[in-house]
Design an enzyme around this catalytic site. Structure first.
Site, PDB file in Angstrom:
ATOM      1  N   TYR A 143       7.862 -10.300   7.677  1.00  0.00           N
ATOM      2  CA  TYR A 143       7.403 -10.372   9.056  1.00  0.00           C
ATOM      3  C   TYR A 143       6.575 -11.008   9.444  1.00  0.00           C
ATOM      4  CZ  TYR A 143       9.791  -5.768   9.739  1.00  0.00           C
ATOM      5  OH  TYR A 143      10.732  -4.327  10.131  1.00  0.00           O
ATOM      6  N   ASP A 169      18.696  14.112 -13.512  1.00  0.00           N
ATOM      7  CA  ASP A 169      20.702  14.181 -13.490  1.00  0.00           C
ATOM      8  C   ASP A 169      21.518  14.307 -14.304  1.00  0.00           C
ATOM      9  OD1 ASP A 169      19.935  15.604 -10.588  1.00  0.00           O
ATOM     10  OD2 ASP A 169      21.198  13.949  -9.583  1.00  0.00           O
TER      11      ASP A 169
END
Length: 359
Positions: free
Chosen positions: A100, A239
């Site tokens: 930024y 998972d």
């Protein structure tokens, strides 16, 4: 303070103590985990460290007098000037802060991220030495206390609310815990469910951490710091799909993108707790709760099976091939399936004594 477990949990913690003893013995031998099969491809992968840069790597030249390189050269100089100011003033900034400062020049955040990685690799220093921080997204709960760089005292609890992983892991000090093990949880939803189920109190003393999917740098640094400080057993709950396996591998062996910093990020002693592809049948998980494997999943699985840390480990290879043999209709199981959350204590009790074979 010594912890003396009472009741039926005593045997469980005795197993953990045995596993920790084997880990400490391996460290005294000079390795990161109990002795096991290595791999001849040590130029890219070393069992006790993880993925590392090869010695015969290719390089890219950025020339100031080349039209093709002039913009990249200018961006590197721009970020180097920011780093110089940060180091000189002993202040820190996030990668987002740097983006930024001139978002139109950089174009997007990925450009800044890649250049910072290039600079870190080129100078052969950790990103923290550049005084550049990453925004943390991970959470931690359980039996842990520490002091942050600014003096803030943090007391993680076993309650329903977790603590955000700090942005400056190098700055935290006075870490204190009685934890018997550290559990890495892939998904934030699973992490929150375990907190709601009072997991940390039921399995106390322990520490639980999540990187909310693919872990950010700070979460990986914290896992590494906890391992280096306490040398307690570390388990991964992910998972039963190729992406979960890959996320576990990032914690355990690192990533190609950050291979130049492997010694600061990897914990090869991590054990795969679950969810295993073989658990789908063992836990009688209903077929209608399984998520079909996509073409992308199949491609990811093929990639995982070719990696050196899978090819040199029979247990991993067997479980990965079990997933591969599963047809599209049967798919994969995720940890939010009710039966997939059960039996964590018994699973740790079973796998800890067999740590040498099950990595």
């Amino acid at each position: 303070m010594a912890f003396a477990p009472m009741g039926p949990e005593a045997s469980f913690f005795a197993v953990l103590d045995q596993h920790r003893a084997s880990l400490l013995a391996a460290l005294r031998r000079g390795g990161g985990e109990p002795a096991g099969g290595g791999t001849p491809q040590a130029s890219r992968f070393e069992d006790s460290v993880g993925l590392q840069m090869v010695t015969h790597f290719t390089t890219r030249k950025i020339k100031s007098d080349s039209l093709k390189s002039v913009k990249k050269f200018a961006l590197i100089l721009k970020i180097l000037s920011k780093i110089y100011k940060l180091v000189q003033s002993n202040t820190y900034a996030t990668k987002r802060d740097i983006y930024y400062t001139d978002s139109q020049l950089f174009g997007n955040q990925t450009v800044v991220d890649n250049i910072i990685n290039d600079i870190s690799c080129m100078l052969k220093v950790p990103r923290m030495s550049l005084h550049i921080l990453s925004t943390s997204k991970g959470l931690i709960a359980g039996n842990l206390r520490y002091i942050e760089e600014d003096g803030t005292r943090v007391h993680c609890t076993c309650g329903a609310t977790a603590v955000a992983v700090p942005s400056n892991i190098q700055g935290i000090r006075n870490l204190i815990t009685d934890a018997k093990f550290l559990l890495i949880v892939e998904k934030d939803a699973t992490f929150q469910r375990l907190l709601d189920d009072n997991f940390c109190n039921r399995m106390s003393p322990c520490i639980m951490i999540t990187g909310k999917g693919v872990p950010d740098l700070n979460t990986r640094l914290l896992v590494k710091k906890l391992w280096d400080t306490f040398h307690i057993p570390v388990f991964a709950l992910v998972d039963a799909d190729p992406h979960g396996i890959e996320i576990m591998c990032i914690y355990k062996y690192g990533s190609m993108a950050m291979s130049f910093e492997a010694h600061n990020l990897t914990v090869p002693a991590i054990r795969w707790l679950g969810l295993l592809p073989s658990d789908i049948k063992r836990l009688n998980i209903p077929r209608d709760t399984l998520i079909p494997l996509t073409k992308r999943d199949q491609m990811k699985l093929d990639s995982v099976l070719k990696r050196p840390y899978v090819t040199c480990q029979p247990f991993w290879r067997k479980e990965s091939q079990r997933e591969r043999g599963r047809n599209i209709g049967r798919g994969r199981s995720r940890l939010h399936a009710p039966r997939a959350r059960c039996g964590i204590r018994s699973r740790i009790s079973r796998i800890a004594p067999r740590a040498k074979g099950r990595r």
